[in-house]
Design a protein around this motif. Sequence first.
Motif, PDB file in Angstrom:
ATOM      1  N   LYS A  19      26.185 -53.706  -9.690  1.00 10.58           N
ATOM      2  CA  LYS A  19      26.267 -52.271  -9.975  1.00 10.58           C
ATOM      3  C   LYS A  19      25.196 -51.509  -9.198  1.00 10.58           C
ATOM      4  N   GLN A  20      23.966 -52.033  -9.236  1.00 10.15           N
ATOM      5  CA  GLN A  20      22.866 -51.390  -8.521  1.00 10.15           C
ATOM      6  C   GLN A  20      23.073 -51.464  -7.006  1.00 10.15           C
ATOM      7  N   PHE A  21      23.638 -52.584  -6.542  1.00  7.39           N
ATOM      8  CA  PHE A  21      23.937 -52.721  -5.118  1.00  7.39           C
ATOM      9  C   PHE A  21      24.954 -51.678  -4.676  1.00  7.39           C
ATOM     10  N   THR A  22      25.999 -51.486  -5.476  1.00  9.79           N
ATOM     11  CA  THR A  22      27.032 -50.495  -5.138  1.00  9.79           C
ATOM     12  C   THR A  22      26.452 -49.089  -5.083  1.00  9.79           C
ATOM     13  N   LYS A  23      25.634 -48.760  -6.065  1.00  8.68           N
ATOM     14  CA  LYS A  23      24.994 -47.438  -6.076  1.00  8.68           C
ATOM     15  C   LYS A  23      24.120 -47.250  -4.830  1.00  8.68           C
ATOM     16  N   ALA A  24      23.361 -48.298  -4.489  1.00 13.75           N
ATOM     17  CA  ALA A  24      22.471 -48.214  -3.333  1.00 13.75           C
ATOM     18  C   ALA A  24      23.262 -48.042  -2.038  1.00 13.75           C
ATOM     19  N   ALA A  25      24.397 -48.739  -1.931  1.00 10.82           N
ATOM     20  CA  ALA A  25      25.224 -48.632  -0.734  1.00 10.82           C
ATOM     21  C   ALA A  25      25.808 -47.224  -0.587  1.00 10.82           C
ATOM     22  N   ILE A  26      26.257 -46.653  -1.698  1.00  8.63           N
ATOM     23  CA  ILE A  26      26.804 -45.292  -1.666  1.00  8.63           C
ATOM     24  C   ILE A  26      25.715 -44.296  -1.293  1.00  8.63           C
ATOM     25  N   ALA A  37      23.707 -55.137   3.737  1.00  6.75           N
ATOM     26  CA  ALA A  37      23.790 -55.954   2.530  1.00  6.75           C
ATOM     27  C   ALA A  37      22.892 -57.181   2.643  1.00  6.75           C
ATOM     28  N   ALA A  38      22.873 -57.795   3.833  1.00  6.59           N
ATOM     29  CA  ALA A  38      22.010 -58.954   4.048  1.00  6.59           C
ATOM     30  C   ALA A  38      20.543 -58.558   3.908  1.00  6.59           C
ATOM     31  N   ASP A  39      20.188 -57.386   4.472  1.00  3.72           N
ATOM     32  CA  ASP A  39      18.810 -56.903   4.366  1.00  3.72           C
ATOM     33  C   ASP A  39      18.464 -56.564   2.919  1.00  3.72           C
TER      34      ASP A  39
END
Length: 212
Positions: A19-26, A37-39
Amino acid sequence: MPQTDKQICIPPELPELLKQFTKAAIRTQPQDLIQWAADYFGAMSRGEIPPVREWSERVALSNWAELTPELLKILHSRVAGRLIIHADELAQMWKVLSLPTDLFNSVMNVGHFTEEIEWLKFLALACSSLGVTIAKTLKIVCEVLSSDHDSGPPRIPFSTFQFLYTYIAEVDGEISASHVSRMLNYIEQEVIGPDGLIKVSDFTQNPRVRLE
């Protein structure tokens, strides 16, 4: 394929992590999502701050391909007071801010930087790409480094100014060491107050201070 009764164990924290990854990507909107994503997960695994762009930075990045004093302030805040930073880490910070790679490489070449970079020197050269003159460059550096955001005009310790002016003049190659020394002695003896700080106006509006 052979059947197995072995169950896959999903860590309970995985849904929140994704969830946090998705928010960060957006929020960050990286150009290369796979590399980002790897970083991101690499930083998380090392206990470091992941390369996430804050909402406040999105405004400053409206003209994301061009270096600005505002972006340099963001970069400086991410260096977090360190005097030395590794080239790979700084390059990643630069990339996260979507700054042009050719400018980063140019600063690296001019400064003859290798793996360990003196941050103030790198910052000074980056600011020089925005400043037509040495005085303008030092003005930008002072504004980036100043912590007096709301309490008055930008100012930095004279010792920091002395280091930056000496370095920029050395890289410029057209200003004699004796002239730099005279200007610094005058500023220290006649301009700097008891707090040991120098304001932008001290070297931009004083007719006796000629940095070039």
